[in-house]
Scaffold this motif. Structure first.
Motif, PDB file in Angstrom:
ATOM      1  N   VAL A  68      14.782  -1.642  -3.192  1.00 48.22           N
ATOM      2  CA  VAL A  68      13.675  -0.760  -2.848  1.00 48.22           C
ATOM      3  C   VAL A  68      13.005  -1.284  -1.581  1.00 48.22           C
ATOM      4  CG1 VAL A  68      11.521   0.275  -3.642  1.00 48.22           C
ATOM      5  CG2 VAL A  68      13.304  -0.316  -5.306  1.00 48.22           C
ATOM      6  N   GLN A  69      12.862  -0.411  -0.602  1.00 45.57           N
ATOM      7  CA  GLN A  69      12.114  -0.735   0.613  1.00 45.57           C
ATOM      8  C   GLN A  69      10.794   0.022   0.568  1.00 45.57           C
ATOM      9  OE1 GLN A  69      12.874  -2.694   3.701  1.00 45.57           O
ATOM     10  NE2 GLN A  69      10.653  -2.346   3.665  1.00 45.57           N
ATOM     11  N   VAL A  70       9.691  -0.723   0.498  1.00 46.30           N
ATOM     12  CA  VAL A  70       8.374  -0.094   0.459  1.00 46.30           C
ATOM     13  C   VAL A  70       7.985   0.350   1.865  1.00 46.30           C
ATOM     14  CG1 VAL A  70       5.943  -0.383  -0.137  1.00 46.30           C
ATOM     15  CG2 VAL A  70       7.707  -1.503  -1.517  1.00 46.30           C
ATOM     16  N   ASP A  71       7.494   1.578   1.982  1.00 46.62           N
ATOM     17  CA  ASP A  71       7.040   2.113   3.265  1.00 46.62           C
ATOM     18  C   ASP A  71       5.542   1.897   3.405  1.00 46.62           C
ATOM     19  OD1 ASP A  71       9.669   3.093   3.631  1.00 46.62           O
ATOM     20  OD2 ASP A  71       9.177   4.915   2.517  1.00 46.62           O
ATOM     21  N   HIS A  72       5.091   1.563   4.621  1.00 46.52           N
ATOM     22  CA  HIS A  72       3.680   1.282   4.883  1.00 46.52           C
ATOM     23  C   HIS A  72       3.196   2.092   6.083  1.00 46.52           C
ATOM     24  CE1 HIS A  72       5.092  -2.378   2.751  1.00 46.52           C
ATOM     25  NE2 HIS A  72       3.868  -2.408   2.256  1.00 46.52           N
ATOM     26  N   ASP A  73       1.881   2.354   6.112  1.00 41.89           N
ATOM     27  CA  ASP A  73       1.302   2.989   7.283  1.00 41.89           C
ATOM     28  C   ASP A  73       0.868   1.935   8.287  1.00 41.89           C
ATOM     29  OD1 ASP A  73      -1.128   1.938   6.369  1.00 41.89           O
ATOM     30  OD2 ASP A  73      -1.867   3.851   5.597  1.00 41.89           O
ATOM     31  N   ALA A  74       0.227   2.363   9.364  1.00 39.37           N
ATOM     32  CA  ALA A  74      -0.147   1.447  10.443  1.00 39.37           C
ATOM     33  C   ALA A  74      -1.146   0.394   9.994  1.00 39.37           C
ATOM     34  CB  ALA A  74      -0.718   2.241  11.615  1.00 39.37           C
ATOM     35  N   ARG A  75      -1.885   0.684   8.933  1.00 36.95           N
ATOM     36  CA  ARG A  75      -2.870  -0.277   8.417  1.00 36.95           C
ATOM     37  C   ARG A  75      -2.282  -1.220   7.382  1.00 36.95           C
ATOM     38  NH1 ARG A  75      -7.166   3.725   6.142  1.00 36.95           N
ATOM     39  NH2 ARG A  75      -5.199   4.647   5.446  1.00 36.95           N
ATOM     40  N   GLY A  76      -1.013  -1.021   7.047  1.00 40.09           N
ATOM     41  CA  GLY A  76      -0.359  -1.883   6.078  1.00 40.09           C
ATOM     42  C   GLY A  76      -0.420  -1.385   4.647  1.00 40.09           C
ATOM     43  N   ALA A  77      -1.012  -0.212   4.416  1.00 39.90           N
ATOM     44  CA  ALA A  77      -1.088   0.333   3.060  1.00 39.90           C
ATOM     45  C   ALA A  77       0.237   0.984   2.679  1.00 39.90           C
ATOM     46  CB  ALA A  77      -2.208   1.349   2.962  1.00 39.90           C
ATOM     47  N   ALA A  78       0.641   0.790   1.431  1.00 35.04           N
ATOM     48  CA  ALA A  78       1.885   1.407   0.954  1.00 35.04           C
ATOM     49  C   ALA A  78       1.725   2.921   0.919  1.00 35.04           C
ATOM     50  CB  ALA A  78       2.239   0.879  -0.428  1.00 35.04           C
ATOM     51  N   THR A  79       2.756   3.618   1.398  1.00 35.93           N
ATOM     52  CA  THR A  79       2.727   5.087   1.422  1.00 35.93           C
ATOM     53  C   THR A  79       3.868   5.708   0.623  1.00 35.93           C
ATOM     54  OG1 THR A  79       4.038   5.113   3.462  1.00 35.93           O
ATOM     55  CG2 THR A  79       1.626   5.138   3.680  1.00 35.93           C
ATOM     56  N   GLY A  80       4.853   4.923   0.233  1.00 30.34           N
ATOM     57  CA  GLY A  80       6.012   5.441  -0.488  1.00 30.34           C
ATOM     58  C   GLY A  80       7.085   4.381  -0.527  1.00 30.34           C
ATOM     59  N   ALA A  81       8.307   4.802  -0.758  1.00 31.32           N
ATOM     60  CA  ALA A  81       9.410   3.847  -0.842  1.00 31.32           C
ATOM     61  C   ALA A  81      10.738   4.566  -0.637  1.00 31.32           C
ATOM     62  CB  ALA A  81       9.407   3.120  -2.192  1.00 31.32           C
ATOM     63  N   ARG A  96      21.044   6.701  -0.159  1.00 27.38           N
ATOM     64  CA  ARG A  96      19.657   6.276  -0.313  1.00 27.38           C
ATOM     65  C   ARG A  96      18.761   7.519  -0.332  1.00 27.38           C
ATOM     66  NH1 ARG A  96      19.006   0.841   1.132  1.00 27.38           N
ATOM     67  NH2 ARG A  96      16.826   1.161   1.696  1.00 27.38           N
ATOM     68  N   VAL A  97      17.594   7.385  -0.957  1.00 27.92           N
ATOM     69  CA  VAL A  97      16.613   8.462  -0.961  1.00 27.92           C
ATOM     70  C   VAL A  97      15.222   7.856  -0.912  1.00 27.92           C
ATOM     71  CG1 VAL A  97      16.502   8.615  -3.499  1.00 27.92           C
ATOM     72  CG2 VAL A  97      15.869  10.600  -2.088  1.00 27.92           C
ATOM     73  N   GLY A  98      14.329   8.512  -0.182  1.00 25.57           N
ATOM     74  CA  GLY A  98      12.967   8.010  -0.080  1.00 25.57           C
ATOM     75  C   GLY A  98      11.974   9.125   0.134  1.00 25.57           C
ATOM     76  N   GLY A  99      10.707   8.760   0.044  1.00 24.63           N
ATOM     77  CA  GLY A  99       9.642   9.727   0.262  1.00 24.63           C
ATOM     78  C   GLY A  99       8.290   9.121  -0.021  1.00 24.63           C
ATOM     79  N   GLY A 100       7.262   9.920   0.174  1.00 25.59           N
ATOM     80  CA  GLY A 100       5.904   9.461  -0.012  1.00 25.59           C
ATOM     81  C   GLY A 100       5.463   9.478  -1.465  1.00 25.59           C
ATOM     82  N   CYS A 101       4.359   8.769  -1.750  1.00 26.54           N
ATOM     83  CA  CYS A 101       3.786   8.693  -3.095  1.00 26.54           C
ATOM     84  C   CYS A 101       2.263   8.699  -2.999  1.00 26.54           C
ATOM     85  CB  CYS A 101       4.221   7.423  -3.822  1.00 26.54           C
ATOM     86  SG  CYS A 101       5.992   7.254  -4.109  1.00 26.54           S
ATOM     87  N   VAL A 102       1.620   9.247  -4.025  1.00 24.43           N
ATOM     88  CA  VAL A 102       0.160   9.303  -4.089  1.00 24.43           C
ATOM     89  C   VAL A 102      -0.281   8.943  -5.499  1.00 24.43           C
ATOM     90  CG1 VAL A 102      -1.875  10.755  -3.795  1.00 24.43           C
ATOM     91  CG2 VAL A 102       0.136  11.143  -2.364  1.00 24.43           C
ATOM     92  N   ARG A 103      -1.232   8.018  -5.619  1.00 23.08           N
ATOM     93  CA  ARG A 103      -1.804   7.706  -6.933  1.00 23.08           C
ATOM     94  C   ARG A 103      -2.688   8.861  -7.403  1.00 23.08           C
ATOM     95  NH1 ARG A 103      -2.162   2.174  -8.781  1.00 23.08           N
ATOM     96  NH2 ARG A 103      -0.986   0.804  -7.392  1.00 23.08           N
ATOM     97  N   VAL A 104      -2.616   9.148  -8.706  1.00 24.98           N
ATOM     98  CA  VAL A 104      -3.385  10.271  -9.248  1.00 24.98           C
ATOM     99  C   VAL A 104      -4.292   9.841 -10.395  1.00 24.98           C
ATOM    100  CG1 VAL A 104      -3.240  12.564 -10.293  1.00 24.98           C
ATOM    101  CG2 VAL A 104      -1.583  11.887  -8.540  1.00 24.98           C
TER     102      VAL A 104
END
Length: 300
Positions: free
Chosen positions: A106-119, A279-287
């Motif tokens: 799993v490769q975690v994706d991050h935004d410019a601020r370093g926050a995780a955005t998906g994987a 491989r497959v990836g995409g964004g994630c949002v906590r709910v």
């Protein structure tokens, strides 16, 4: 009475209430298999994951995946969503999960601020292509006319890369919009096709310019329709690469539109010495987050 903390995330989306919901229990130590299955059924999502300590050096965690009725060897959106939830356990953004089908990187994706955005995840096994199913049988299951199935490139074909096999079905635009699963037809198809092993999931797709549009039906496991299916997207990407003869390829897949939960899955596939890997990836949002209340276990 004991409690077990959990969080829910929407996977393959960048906004709440899109994508595919997933519940993650980040610390499932002490839960029995029966409790895991009961919690997955109670939450009534397509899948729920339970995180346990790894059994092998170099792995981040052992992850068990349950749908409403059974444990699964591998599933895509649960791996992406669990990677997002466990991003703080990564090393340089990398995680490795042990699942019954093998190891999932799993490769975690991050935004410019370093926050995780998906994987983005790698399917645990190379592409395996199974047999073909009669178009008429598949059409009955999908509730569409047989002429809605496109067979000029391939018949409805079983394929997998670690998860439950999916039937990949190219359809017309009208058929994709009209599809409605017929539960009785699914049961007849499973009874008549031993190769299915009692399971049947249809992954309908059509070409939409540079993207693919898809819908997935698996009513025998309680998922009437799935808004995003990573473990169908990866074998589809691998199968399309297999059919093309190319060395590698990439496809964006739009799913869940008909359900009001649009999902964007980004897939890639490439030929390797041991077969086609995807491989497959995409964004994630906590709910949501909360605690499940567990009944006391009987004493000795």
């Amino acid at each position: 009475m004991g409690t077990a903390p959990f969080v829910t995330v929407d996977v393959f989306t960048d906004r709440p209430f899109g994508g595919n919901p997933l519940a993650v229990f980040p610390d499932a130590r002490g839960l029995t298999e029966g409790e895991m299955q009961a919690l997955a059924a109670e939450l009534n999502l397509s899948e729920t994951t339970f995180v346990l300590p790894p059994e092998h050096p170099g792995s981040t965690a052992r992850v068990r995946i349950f749908n409403r009725t059974a444990e699964m060897p591998f599933a895509g959106h649960p791996m992406v969503g669990t990677g997002f939830v466990l991003a703080d356990r990564s090393r340089d953004g990398l995680l490795r999960f042990e699942v019954p089908a093998g190891l999932v990187d799993v490769q975690v994706d991050h935004d410019a601020r370093g926050a995780a955005t998906g994987a983005t995840i790698a399917a645990p096994q190379p592409l395996r292509i199974g047999g073909a199913l009669p178009p008429g049988l598949v059409a009955e299951c999908a509730g569409i006319s047989p002429d809605g199935i496109v067979t000029v490139r391939h018949p409805p074909t079983l394929a997998s890369d670690g998860g439950n096999p999916r039937v990949l079905v190219e359809v017309t635009e009208a058929a994709l919009a009209a599809a409605t699963p017929d539960l009785a037809a699914f049961r007849r198809a499973v009874a008549a096709t031993p190769e299915l092993g009692g399971l049947l999931s249809l992954y309908l797709y059509r070409r939409d310019g540079s993207r693919l549009r898809t819908r997935m039906f698996s009513p025998l496991t309680g998922t009437w329709e799935d808004p995003a299916t990573g473990s169908a997207a990866t074998p589809l990407a691998g199968f399309l690469l297999h059919r093309s003869g190319a060395i590698s390829g990439a496809w964006e897949i739009l799913q869940g539109v008909e359900m009001g939960r649009p999902s964007l899955l980004r897939t890639t596939a490439q030929r390797t010495p041991d077969g086609i890997r995807a491989r497959v990836g995409g964004g994630c949002v906590r709910v949501l987050q909360g605690h499940a209340m567990l009944p006391d276990k009987p004493g000795p």
